[in-house]
Enzyme design. Sequence first.
Site, PDB file in Angstrom:
ATOM      1  N   CYS A 126     -54.647 -46.318  10.260  1.00 21.76           N
ATOM      2  CA  CYS A 126     -55.103 -46.826   8.957  1.00 21.76           C
ATOM      3  C   CYS A 126     -54.810 -45.846   7.815  1.00 21.76           C
ATOM      4  O   CYS A 126     -55.116 -46.136   6.662  1.00 21.76           O
ATOM      5  CB  CYS A 126     -56.589 -47.191   9.014  1.00 21.76           C
ATOM      6  SG  CYS A 126     -57.684 -45.761   9.068  1.00 21.76           S
ATOM      7  N   GLN A 155     -76.629 -28.884  21.735  1.00 20.59           N
ATOM      8  CA  GLN A 155     -76.276 -29.095  20.327  1.00 20.59           C
ATOM      9  C   GLN A 155     -74.930 -28.440  20.036  1.00 20.59           C
ATOM     10  O   GLN A 155     -74.415 -28.540  18.931  1.00 20.59           O
ATOM     11  CB  GLN A 155     -77.341 -28.467  19.428  1.00 20.59           C
ATOM     12  CG  GLN A 155     -78.715 -29.095  19.596  1.00 20.59           C
ATOM     13  CD  GLN A 155     -79.794 -28.205  18.977  1.00 20.59           C
ATOM     14  OE1 GLN A 155     -80.033 -28.236  17.788  1.00 20.59           O
ATOM     15  NE2 GLN A 155     -80.424 -27.402  19.794  1.00 20.59           N
ATOM     16  N   ASN A 156     -74.403 -27.734  21.028  1.00 20.34           N
ATOM     17  CA  ASN A 156     -73.161 -27.007  20.792  1.00 20.34           C
ATOM     18  C   ASN A 156     -71.971 -27.939  20.836  1.00 20.34           C
ATOM     19  O   ASN A 156     -71.913 -28.870  21.641  1.00 20.34           O
ATOM     20  CB  ASN A 156     -73.000 -25.885  21.816  1.00 20.34           C
ATOM     21  CG  ASN A 156     -74.052 -24.821  21.624  1.00 20.34           C
ATOM     22  OD1 ASN A 156     -74.715 -24.808  20.593  1.00 20.34           O
ATOM     23  ND2 ASN A 156     -74.209 -23.946  22.585  1.00 20.34           N
ATOM     24  N   HIS A 188     -74.277 -33.229  19.307  1.00 22.45           N
ATOM     25  CA  HIS A 188     -73.644 -33.025  17.994  1.00 22.45           C
ATOM     26  C   HIS A 188     -72.118 -33.130  18.055  1.00 22.45           C
ATOM     27  O   HIS A 188     -71.426 -32.658  17.159  1.00 22.45           O
ATOM     28  CB  HIS A 188     -74.065 -31.659  17.407  1.00 22.45           C
ATOM     29  CG  HIS A 188     -75.512 -31.619  17.010  1.00 22.45           C
ATOM     30  ND1 HIS A 188     -76.180 -30.453  16.709  1.00 22.45           N
ATOM     31  CD2 HIS A 188     -76.428 -32.616  16.863  1.00 22.45           C
ATOM     32  CE1 HIS A 188     -77.442 -30.741  16.400  1.00 22.45           C
ATOM     33  NE2 HIS A 188     -77.616 -32.036  16.500  1.00 22.45           N
ATOM     34  N   ASP A 196     -68.964 -26.495  21.145  1.00 26.69           N
ATOM     35  CA  ASP A 196     -67.953 -25.785  21.940  1.00 26.69           C
ATOM     36  C   ASP A 196     -67.904 -26.400  23.344  1.00 26.69           C
ATOM     37  O   ASP A 196     -68.701 -27.276  23.676  1.00 26.69           O
ATOM     38  CB  ASP A 196     -68.250 -24.265  21.973  1.00 26.69           C
ATOM     39  CG  ASP A 196     -69.537 -23.921  22.720  1.00 26.69           C
ATOM     40  OD1 ASP A 196     -69.771 -24.481  23.812  1.00 26.69           O
ATOM     41  OD2 ASP A 196     -70.316 -23.079  22.227  1.00 26.69           O
TER      42      ASP A 196
HETATM   43  P1  NAD Z   1     -78.818 -21.707  15.036  1.00 24.62           P
HETATM   44  O1  NAD Z   1     -77.585 -20.999  14.581  1.00 24.62           O
HETATM   45  O2  NAD Z   1     -79.682 -22.345  14.043  1.00 24.62           O
HETATM   46  O3  NAD Z   1     -79.768 -20.731  15.843  1.00 24.62           O
HETATM   47  C1  NAD Z   1     -79.364 -19.961  16.909  1.00 24.62           C
HETATM   48  C2  NAD Z   1     -80.625 -19.579  17.684  1.00 24.62           C
HETATM   49  O4  NAD Z   1     -80.197 -18.837  18.809  1.00 24.62           O
HETATM   50  C3  NAD Z   1     -81.618 -18.689  16.918  1.00 24.62           C
HETATM   51  O5  NAD Z   1     -82.926 -19.176  17.117  1.00 24.62           O
HETATM   52  C4  NAD Z   1     -81.426 -17.306  17.542  1.00 24.62           C
HETATM   53  O6  NAD Z   1     -82.635 -16.551  17.540  1.00 24.62           O
HETATM   54  C5  NAD Z   1     -81.010 -17.680  18.945  1.00 24.62           C
HETATM   55  N1  NAD Z   1     -80.193 -16.675  19.629  1.00 24.62           N
HETATM   56  C6  NAD Z   1     -79.297 -15.813  19.102  1.00 24.62           C
HETATM   57  N2  NAD Z   1     -78.716 -15.089  20.063  1.00 24.62           N
HETATM   58  C7  NAD Z   1     -79.238 -15.510  21.238  1.00 24.62           C
HETATM   59  C8  NAD Z   1     -79.039 -15.151  22.602  1.00 24.62           C
HETATM   60  N3  NAD Z   1     -78.151 -14.218  22.951  1.00 24.62           N
HETATM   61  N4  NAD Z   1     -79.757 -15.799  23.562  1.00 24.62           N
HETATM   62  C9  NAD Z   1     -80.660 -16.758  23.219  1.00 24.62           C
HETATM   63  N5  NAD Z   1     -80.886 -17.134  21.951  1.00 24.62           N
HETATM   64  C10 NAD Z   1     -80.198 -16.518  20.974  1.00 24.62           C
HETATM   65  O7  NAD Z   1     -78.342 -22.737  16.128  1.00 24.62           O
HETATM   66  P2  NAD Z   1     -78.831 -24.192  16.453  1.00 24.62           P
HETATM   67  O8  NAD Z   1     -80.336 -24.234  16.543  1.00 24.62           O
HETATM   68  O9  NAD Z   1     -78.061 -24.603  17.633  1.00 24.62           O
HETATM   69  O10 NAD Z   1     -78.433 -25.100  15.180  1.00 24.62           O
HETATM   70  C11 NAD Z   1     -77.256 -24.975  14.446  1.00 24.62           C
HETATM   71  C12 NAD Z   1     -76.316 -26.164  14.496  1.00 24.62           C
HETATM   72  O11 NAD Z   1     -74.944 -25.721  14.414  1.00 24.62           O
HETATM   73  C13 NAD Z   1     -76.356 -26.906  15.773  1.00 24.62           C
HETATM   74  O12 NAD Z   1     -75.933 -28.201  15.567  1.00 24.62           O
HETATM   75  C14 NAD Z   1     -75.335 -26.132  16.588  1.00 24.62           C
HETATM   76  O13 NAD Z   1     -74.839 -26.819  17.666  1.00 24.62           O
HETATM   77  C15 NAD Z   1     -74.228 -25.913  15.602  1.00 24.62           C
HETATM   78  N6  NAD Z   1     -73.463 -24.701  15.999  1.00 24.62           N
HETATM   79  C16 NAD Z   1     -72.780 -24.763  17.190  1.00 24.62           C
HETATM   80  C17 NAD Z   1     -72.092 -23.656  17.653  1.00 24.62           C
HETATM   81  C18 NAD Z   1     -71.381 -23.760  18.972  1.00 24.62           C
HETATM   82  O14 NAD Z   1     -70.977 -24.850  19.368  1.00 24.62           O
HETATM   83  N7  NAD Z   1     -71.249 -22.662  19.719  1.00 24.62           N
HETATM   84  C19 NAD Z   1     -72.078 -22.481  16.898  1.00 24.62           C
HETATM   85  C20 NAD Z   1     -72.770 -22.464  15.671  1.00 24.62           C
HETATM   86  C21 NAD Z   1     -73.469 -23.594  15.245  1.00 24.62           C
HETATM   87 ZN    ZN Z   2     -58.062 -44.871  11.156  1.00 24.59          ZN
END
Ligand code: NAD
Ligand code: ZN
Length: 255
Positions: A147, A91-92, A116, A94
């Site tokens: 556009c 879902q990241n 995502h 990055d």
């Molecule tokens: P979230 O922010 O909702 O939750 C993060 C989860 O990670 C929590 O359950 C937390 O307990 C857990 N966590 C925290 N530190 C940890 C560690 N060191 N090891 C393991 N687990 C740990 O994230 P989500 O569920 O991915 O949903 C949020 C949305 O925002 C998603 O679409 C996400 O991809 C996006 N997002 C992406 C990034 C990125 O690309 N790095 C950063 C922030 C949010």
């Molecule tokens: Zn365009």
Amino acid sequence: MIMPDLRVLVITGAGISAESGIPTFRGKNGYWRNLDPAKLATPEAFEGNPSLVWEWYRERRRIIRAAHPNPAHEAITKLAQTCSDFLLVTQNVDNLHSRAQHGAATIPLEKIVQIHGDIFLTRCSRCDWHYYEAEQDGSELPLCRHCGTMMRPGVVWFGESLDPLQIARVETYLETRGCDVVFVIGTTALFGYIIDWSLRGAEGGGQLIEINPDSTSLSRFATRLVREPAGIALPDLVDEICKGVCSPGNCRPSL
Ligand code: NAD
Ligand code: ZN
């Protein structure tokens, strides 16, 4: 060494990048200038104040460019090289999974689904025009050169639909046959499709291993709960699996 017939699905969320210094949305550093990311990462926020939303994304891009993959990302790269069948659904937005190395190798692009989107992608809000800004950002509000419409970050915002092509890649993997192991790492698993894919992946007797310091809506379905930061727990777990200690048939779920 390739583990024959070891089929693995890995699903990751923001928590896996937390130890690389990238804030999660719901963690203590999630807010930006007192603003809730869950409200900023929406089509409504972009419509109301595109400059503010772009500023937030550019700052996040800078943080991600300066960050490095951590031992959890590297362990997943090792897993990808070891298993005969492997898919990573992240879902990241990055790029730390694709930068993480084991030896000199990275995970092949065809084994990663960025469900995502990609924060370094800039795409037109109306037409198909897009480009990558992995190295450097502009500072203006970008307009489409075809556009004239405002360009936006190439991510899926809250309330938007997923890309059907990316969904199809996950579905194809799940339909082929059940997985021996499903890892769910660093996600609150709030989206129905994340729960659905995790459960379907483990259907037919596969292990469902959750790695997260906190409990989530998936925890009660897990065959193994690892309440530790991913960077600490994952390297040993992957070694365990790669050595065959935890290969199908001889691994007991431990709660
Ligand atoms: P979230 O922010 O909702 O939750 C993060 C989860 O990670 C929590 O359950 C937390 O307990 C857990 N966590 C925290 N530190 C940890 C560690 N060191 N090891 C393991 N687990 C740990 O994230 P989500 O569920 O991915 O949903 C949020 C949305 O925002 C998603 O679409 C996400 O991809 C996006 N997002 C992406 C990034 C990125 O690309 N790095 C950063 C922030 C949010
Ligand atoms: Zn365009």
